[in-house]
Design a protein around this motif. Structure first.
Motif, mmCIF file in Angstrom:
data_model
loop_
_atom_site.group_PDB
_atom_site.id
_atom_site.type_symbol
_atom_site.label_atom_id
_atom_site.label_comp_id
_atom_site.label_asym_id
_atom_site.label_seq_id
_atom_site.Cartn_x
_atom_site.Cartn_y
_atom_site.Cartn_z
ATOM 1 N N ALA A 1 0.872 -1.178 0.000
ATOM 2 C CA ALA A 1 0.000 0.000 0.000
ATOM 3 C C ALA A 1 0.905 1.224 0.000
ATOM 4 N N PRO A 2 0.618 2.223 -0.846
ATOM 5 C CA PRO A 2 1.463 3.421 -0.840
ATOM 6 C C PRO A 2 1.426 4.087 0.534
ATOM 7 N N LEU A 3 2.541 4.664 0.943
ATOM 8 C CA LEU A 3 2.581 5.380 2.222
ATOM 9 C C LEU A 3 1.680 6.604 2.146
ATOM 10 N N GLN A 4 1.168 7.002 3.278
ATOM 11 C CA GLN A 4 0.395 8.249 3.346
ATOM 12 C C GLN A 4 0.996 9.085 4.477
ATOM 13 N N LYS B 1 11.122 33.964 7.657
ATOM 14 C CA LYS B 1 10.566 33.429 6.399
ATOM 15 C C LYS B 1 11.682 32.889 5.508
ATOM 16 N N ALA B 2 11.354 31.876 4.764
ATOM 17 C CA ALA B 2 12.401 31.130 4.046
ATOM 18 C C ALA B 2 12.851 31.793 2.756
ATOM 19 N N ASP B 3 14.174 31.723 2.550
ATOM 20 C CA ASP B 3 14.727 32.028 1.222
ATOM 21 C C ASP B 3 14.672 30.770 0.363
ATOM 22 N N ILE B 4 15.016 29.660 1.007
ATOM 23 C CA ILE B 4 15.048 28.369 0.279
ATOM 24 C C ILE B 4 14.225 27.368 1.096
ATOM 25 N N VAL B 5 13.158 26.848 0.484
ATOM 26 C CA VAL B 5 12.330 25.834 1.156
ATOM 27 C C VAL B 5 12.675 24.475 0.569
ATOM 28 N N VAL B 6 13.038 23.560 1.442
ATOM 29 C CA VAL B 6 13.423 22.219 0.969
ATOM 30 C C VAL B 6 12.387 21.218 1.478
ATOM 31 N N SER B 7 11.927 20.349 0.601
ATOM 32 C CA SER B 7 10.961 19.329 1.037
ATOM 33 C C SER B 7 11.142 18.064 0.213
ATOM 34 N N GLU B 8 10.689 16.972 0.787
ATOM 35 C CA GLU B 8 10.591 15.714 0.016
ATOM 36 C C GLU B 8 9.306 15.063 0.485
ATOM 37 N N LEU B 9 8.254 15.383 -0.244
ATOM 38 C CA LEU B 9 6.915 14.876 0.102
ATOM 39 C C LEU B 9 6.406 14.070 -1.083
ATOM 40 N N LEU B 10 7.342 13.450 -1.793
ATOM 41 C CA LEU B 10 7.007 12.818 -3.071
ATOM 42 C C LEU B 10 6.706 11.335 -2.923
ATOM 43 N N ASN C 1 1.462 11.783 -5.415
ATOM 44 C CA ASN C 1 0.485 10.950 -4.698
ATOM 45 C C ASN C 1 0.631 10.955 -3.184
ATOM 46 N N GLU C 2 1.678 11.617 -2.645
ATOM 47 C CA GLU C 2 1.724 11.777 -1.186
ATOM 48 C C GLU C 2 1.296 13.189 -0.801
ATOM 49 N N LEU C 3 0.682 13.875 -1.769
ATOM 50 C CA LEU C 3 0.049 15.191 -1.566
ATOM 51 C C LEU C 3 1.036 16.330 -1.332
ATOM 52 N N SER C 4 2.178 16.245 -1.974
ATOM 53 C CA SER C 4 3.126 17.354 -1.941
ATOM 54 C C SER C 4 2.480 18.656 -2.441
ATOM 55 N N PRO C 5 1.675 18.617 -3.551
ATOM 56 C CA PRO C 5 1.116 19.904 -4.024
ATOM 57 C C PRO C 5 0.291 20.592 -2.952
ATOM 58 N N GLU C 6 -0.581 19.839 -2.276
ATOM 59 C CA GLU C 6 -1.468 20.448 -1.281
ATOM 60 C C GLU C 6 -0.667 20.942 -0.078
ATOM 61 N N CYS C 7 0.346 20.168 0.348
ATOM 62 C CA CYS C 7 1.138 20.575 1.521
ATOM 63 C C CYS C 7 1.953 21.829 1.213
ATOM 64 N N TRP D 1 -7.772 11.519 -4.970
ATOM 65 C CA TRP D 1 -7.739 10.164 -5.527
ATOM 66 C C TRP D 1 -7.453 10.218 -7.029
ATOM 67 N N TYR D 2 -7.140 9.061 -7.567
ATOM 68 C CA TYR D 2 -6.946 8.938 -9.021
ATOM 69 C C TYR D 2 -8.067 8.080 -9.589
ATOM 70 N N GLU D 3 -8.454 8.380 -10.815
ATOM 71 C CA GLU D 3 -9.334 7.487 -11.575
ATOM 72 C C GLU D 3 -8.605 7.195 -12.878
ATOM 73 N N TRP D 4 -8.840 6.033 -13.461
ATOM 74 C CA TRP D 4 -8.121 5.705 -14.698
ATOM 75 C C TRP D 4 -8.933 4.753 -15.572
ATOM 76 N N SER D 5 -8.727 4.868 -16.873
ATOM 77 C CA SER D 5 -9.371 3.938 -17.810
ATOM 78 C C SER D 5 -8.468 3.812 -19.035
ATOM 79 N N VAL D 6 -8.694 2.736 -19.779
ATOM 80 C CA VAL D 6 -7.904 2.500 -21.002
ATOM 81 C C VAL D 6 -8.872 2.129 -22.110
#
Ligand SMILES: C[S@@+](CC[C@H](N)C(=O)[O-])C[C@H]1O[C@@H](n2cnc3c(N)ncnc32)[C@H](O)[C@@H]1O
Length: 704
Positions: free
Chosen positions: A294-297, A430-439, A445-451, A671-676
């Motif tokens: 299961a992907p980590l959350q 306040k940050a000059d350089i913000v470093v993150s790894e929420l990938l 899919n670990e919601l880096s954009p929202e965080c 969530w994701y939805e997908w079809s082929v």
């Protein structure tokens, strides 16, 4: 035991109850297993039909039967007469006996002409053995042709891709004259459940000393199989022992196959094979191959100590982050934001989602490296100020300890125990350089954009701050993998909540097939070069645009071609250009099938490439990637994300697969939805399509 080799001599073995003799001879030659006939001999007696006595039943222990014997079904069981009945009493009784004995595999012959009845029998036998320790090896007379793959994939799909059926690829006595074509077709077969490879002794040439050897072309083929299939492949040497040198002929107590075995071991020990199979990375990955997780959350759940520890062993990820921070620092100097001739020697660094602090360390190292270069110039060294923001309370305890114990950290690092979306900092912090790894494996899919959007909105960053990563792009490609499809189906029987144990509520088929899984794909073939899906950029240029949001849709198309994705391997690892060139040559010069030979697609493989930082003042950039085209070699923090298809689709000649994928959210979950869909290239007409998987996130979602 790196290589598992067995033998199948020309006269059916074991049918006279002498399996123990046969096995002892094979063992004397270091062979691991023997193929024996499952035919049970009977004779008419005054009391009716009686089985002839067998000495071997008591002579071998159950562990010998279950580790060293593969059973071959009687050819007579497959007469058209038997097949036309749709079942065969002989097959049933032989298979039941094999199950009773614990024999791990029974060999079905290659598909005859009467395919529908054969498939029915195969399927019913696959169901019969399920739940036992016995599985079926379906013989495939391997030919590098469209027809060969087509008939096998047809039969597997008519057996509902039963997990108890594996393939035994039997090479013809004469090698194909096109090695490229052979490799290209083998690559395609590796999306199907290949379990064994049988090499007839007549395929071997004889060297000057009378020993068996293979042609240069066949050596390439066998080494390719070894590298791709790893040590999971079972090798069978079959047929008359033609190459035993004279002096060995006297040894009647051996199988006579030792020289063939030694030759295979010799190929297995070549450096190009050992480099792939015996390296540190391969050993570390071994237990993860084709194992669905299961992907980590990390946003909704708090990661465990051991999980952080595993991340931190990655030799590439933190090195690339450190280099990216160094580039950003030098850019700031070159752009006169700090250092150099400015009055400002302070640089505000911030790690959001700091975990146990490895990116704090990498960022401080980058400043140290920059400052070291100042010693030999008139540049002023920089003073870093570091904020480490983390929402996992247990990781925060770790961070506080680091601040107290690591030399120099107490003066520069402040820990903020908060969700980055709610954190509050002073103007001067306040940050000059913000470093993150929420990938995650699929980038977002670990919601880096929202965080990160949340962190930006809470005012953690200066208006001209830079983000490391600068962007991340998810990629998708079709995946042919009967194995992963079977594994996804098997999830249906797991408990929905691990805490409930095996007796808990089952996951259910629908949910199992509408859930993406993190997996180190191995028994798989990525059928095309991956294509871009979703891009997220930080700082977010659309943050204050009410018409823009983080939901996305993309449709990407993959045309059937005769290369079957050769070069992409199993969907994990760097794209292999050389292999791809071989495939191209097979298509053009060596009898390719023409545009669009078919392949079965069992799911989609998701990956990502993240631009950590691109320098504005130097021609340099840093990435981390698990997309095969740009894979960061040596990095092991992420395995791909497998999106299963409920029912596999066949991408036939002259067709293209359209992959539709959505990233959606409702403020509480993403969530994701997908079809082929498969359409004809010539007129766009629809051949087949899957339902949209996971509508409204009904089976799988990530909590915000
Ligand atoms: C993938 S881990 C990376 C940890 C560490 N930076 C590393 O590279 O080893 C992501 C970390 O971000 C934290 N995290 C996730 N979302 C967060 C949020 N909204 N605010 C603060 N921390 C968050 C998680 O608890 C986790 O420690």
């Amino acid at each position: 035991m790196p290589l598992v080799v067995g033998c199948n001599p020309p006269t059916p073995l074991g049918q006279h109850g002498n399996t123990d003799d046969v096995l002892n001879k094979a063992r004397a030659d270091s062979l691991t297993f023997v193929l024996i006939s499952l035919t049970q001999h009977q004779q008419q007696t005054p009391h009716g039909l009686m089985h002839l006595p067998r000495r071997d039943l008591a002579a071998l222990s159950s562990s010998e039967w279950s580790n060293s014997i593969v059973g071959v079904l009687s050819p007579s069981a497959f007469s058209s007469e038997n097949l036309s009945l749709g079942s065969s009493a002989t097959v049933r009784s032989e298979v039941e006996w094999a199950m009773h004995m614990g024999i791990p595999a029974v060999v079905f012959p290659a598909v005859p002409n009467n395919a529908p009845n054969f498939s029915r029998l195969l399927h019913s036998t696959a169901l019969l053995v399920s739940g036992s320790g016995t599985s079926i090896w379906l013989d495939v007379n391997f030919e590098p042709t469209e027809a060969c793959y087509g008939s096998v994939q047809g039969i597997l799909s008519s057996c509902d891709n039963a997990s108890t059926i594996g393939l035994n690829l039997r090479f013809p006595e004469q090698e194909s004259n096109s090695i490229n074509k052979t490799l290209v077709h083998l690559n395609r077969f590796f999306g199907l459940p290949v379990k064994g490879v049988t090499l007839p002794t007549s395929l071997f040439l004889t060297n000057k000393k009378g020993y068996p050897t293979l042609s240069k072309k066949m050596q390439v083929v066998i080494e390719w199989i070894m590298k791709r299939g790893g040590d999971k492949i079972r090798w069978v040497i079959e047929g008359e022992q033609k190459h035993v040198p004279a002096e060995d002929n006297s040894q009647n107590n051996t199988s006579g196959y030792l020289n063939y075995l030694q030759y295979l071991f010799h190929l297995r020990s070549r450096s190009d094979v050992t480099e792939v199979l015996d390296c540190e990375e391969a050993r570390a990955e071994a237990s993860y191959l084709d194992y669905l997780q299961a992907p980590l959350q990390p946003l909704a759940d708090n990661l465990e100590f051991g999980t952080y520890e595993t991340f931190e062993r990655d030799p590439v990820k933190y090195r690339n982050y450190e280099s990216a921070v160094l580039l950003a620092i030098r850019d700031g100097v070159n752009l006169q934001k700090w250092g150099g001739s400015t009055n400002n020697n302070v640089v505000n660094l911030m790690v959001v989602g700091a975990g146990r602090g490895p990116l704090v360390r990498a960022s401080l190292n980058a400043v140290k490296r920059y400052n070291a270069t100042c010693l030999s110039s008139d540049l002023h060294p920089l003073t870093p100020r570091m904020l480490a923001v983390e929402k996992n309370p247990s990781a925060v305890i770790f961070l506080h300890s680091l601040v107290a114990l690591e030399p120099g950290w107490a003066e520069v690092v402040r820990v903020i125990s908060s969700d980055m979306r709610d954190a509050v900092v002073g103007e001067e912090e306040k940050a000059d350089i913000v470093v993150s790894e929420l990938l995650g494996s699929f980038g977002d899919n670990e919601l880096s954009p929202e965080c990160l959007d949340g962190a930006e909105k809470s005012g953690l960053m200066k208006p001209d701050a830079v983000s490391i990563p600068t962007n991340y792009i998810s990629f998708i490609a079709p995946l042919s993998s009967a194995k992963l499809h079977q594994e996804a189906k098997a999830q249906a029987y797991s408990a929905t909540d691990g805490a409930h144990g095996p007796m808990g509520q089952p996951f259910g088929f629908l949910r199992a097939m509408e859930t993406p899984y993190v997996v180190r794909s191995h028994a798989a073939a990525q059928t095309h070069i991956e294509k871009e899906c979703f891009t997220y950029v930080h700082p977010n240029p659309d943050l204050n645009d009410p018409t823009k949001c983080n939901s996305r849709f993309v449709r990407v198309e993959f045309e059937a071609d005769e290369k079957y994705g050769m070069g992409n391997g199993s969907g994990y690892g760097l794209y292999n250009k050389q292999e791809a060139e071989l495939a191209a040559a097979a298509g053009e010069g060596e009898g390719g099938e023409g545009a669009g030979a078919g392949i079965t697609i069992h799911g989609l493989t998701g990956s990502f490439d993240s631009l950590l930082y691109r320098s504005e003042t130097e021609n340099l950039e840093e990435h981390i990637s698990i997309a095969p085209q740009t894979f960061s070699v040596g990095m092991f923090s992420w395995f791909p994300l497998f999106f299963p298809l409920r029912d596999p689709v066949f991408l036939g000649p002259g067709c293209k697969a359209g992959v539709n994928i959505w990233r959606l959210g409702n403020g509480k979950k993403i969530w994701y939805e997908w079809s082929v869909d498969i359409t004809k290239i010539i007129d766009g007409s629809l051949v087949s399509s899957t339902p949209v998987h996971n509508p409204n996130g009904r089976s799988y979602q990530v909590g915000l």
